[in-house]
Design a protein around this motif. Sequence first.
Motif, short mmCIF file in Angstrom:
data_model
loop_
_atom_site.label_atom_id
_atom_site.label_comp_id
_atom_site.label_asym_id
_atom_site.label_seq_id
_atom_site.Cartn_x
_atom_site.Cartn_y
_atom_site.Cartn_z
N UNK A 168 0.82 -1.20 0.00
CA UNK A 168 0.00 0.00 0.00
C UNK A 168 0.85 1.25 0.00
N UNK A 169 0.19 2.39 0.14
CA UNK A 169 0.88 3.66 0.27
C UNK A 169 0.66 4.17 1.69
N UNK A 170 1.70 4.75 2.27
CA UNK A 170 1.66 5.13 3.68
C UNK A 170 2.17 6.55 3.86
N UNK A 171 1.50 7.28 4.78
CA UNK A 171 1.86 8.67 5.05
C UNK A 171 2.08 8.85 6.55
N UNK A 172 2.98 9.76 6.89
CA UNK A 172 3.22 10.15 8.28
C UNK A 172 3.44 11.65 8.35
N UNK A 173 3.05 12.24 9.47
CA UNK A 173 3.34 13.64 9.77
C UNK A 173 2.91 14.59 8.67
N UNK A 174 1.59 14.63 8.44
CA UNK A 174 0.96 15.56 7.49
C UNK A 174 1.44 15.37 6.06
N UNK A 175 1.87 14.15 5.74
CA UNK A 175 2.32 13.84 4.39
C UNK A 175 3.78 14.15 4.14
N UNK A 176 4.50 14.66 5.15
CA UNK A 176 5.92 14.99 4.95
C UNK A 176 6.80 13.75 4.87
N UNK A 177 6.34 12.62 5.39
CA UNK A 177 6.98 11.33 5.18
C UNK A 177 6.03 10.43 4.42
#
Length: 371
Positions: free
Chosen positions: A258-267
Amino acid sequence: MNLSYWEMKSWLTNVDFTIVGSGIVGLNCALSLKSRFPKSTILILERGILPQGASTKNAGFACFGSLSEVLEDLKTHSEQDVLDLVKKRVEGLNQLRQILGDSAIDYHQLGGYELFTKSNASLFEACISKQQAINTLLFPIFKAQIFHLKDNTFHFKKINNRVIFNPFEGQLDTGRMMAALLRKAQTEGIKILNNVSVEAFSEDRNAVKVKTHLFTFSTSKLLIATNGFASTLNIKEVHPARAQVLITTPIKDLHIKGTFHMDRGYYYFRNIDDRILFGGGRHLDFKTEETMEFEETERIQNTLEDLLKTVIIPGVPFEIEHRWSGIMGIGQQKKAIVKALGDHVYCGVRLGGMGVAIGSLVGQELAGLLD
């Protein structure tokens, strides 16, 4: 450099449309112009050996914004503006898939996940408190409740045991996407010259004189699609933003899909070819990353590696096979700039890190500015 008679005659004479940049925007602009004006001569000038900037450097996320990213946008944009941004991203992705086909770009809709570190509990609480409101806001686009809570089934560490899931996000193969667009353009007779940097241009009544680092020529219309490099052509509303990326060697029995995001999309990270591709960290040093230099920094690369070891695949041995960076175009607002700069000069820039999502649409809108 003095060009030959044949070079001038075949490539640089009677040019109807010249496009600066052979990325997603530039190629889609060229294809749209060729469809509307089939007898026209179209020339694309590209500064790199490949579509340099972000088009061949991005992480291949077919996404339109995590929940925390949407909330972040609402701090500087109206609800209608945010709704329009997400709608354009969805429409752009659909357009890209229709133009090239899912097989050609290796598209897979595996869903998107947003993770929250335990040290960032306040952001998680803010997202949960606004989840229903954002689902309601975006319902007209998806005709469904988009953001859901799910358990952490991927065995990530040091994060909240609940993640936010979005079933509509997908991923694609950036290299295959750009190769397919280039093939399509060349099949249509669109000419592309690589390793040519446009340094300046000037308009007269009927044409535009274009000065490159190698030669000067005239074109009837000039369309600028350089995004992260737009400021080099005096488009002041766009600033460069470097994004750094790394990729591991293949990992046996990789369970992350899948696709994964962290910290408001900054990672952001994803699976690709049994590897983990991980990018971001620009917010660790905004000033340094506001650059057009394709380099990597120890601070960001070390942080990405540390997050791999401690959060994403803890206890799993891995090696970093490759690192790279790309240059995005950002500004005070996230809405792309698609406008005339003069009587014969136009631009489609400031994609705000969403080039995969909106590049096709912006290219078509750019071509649509011409009568």
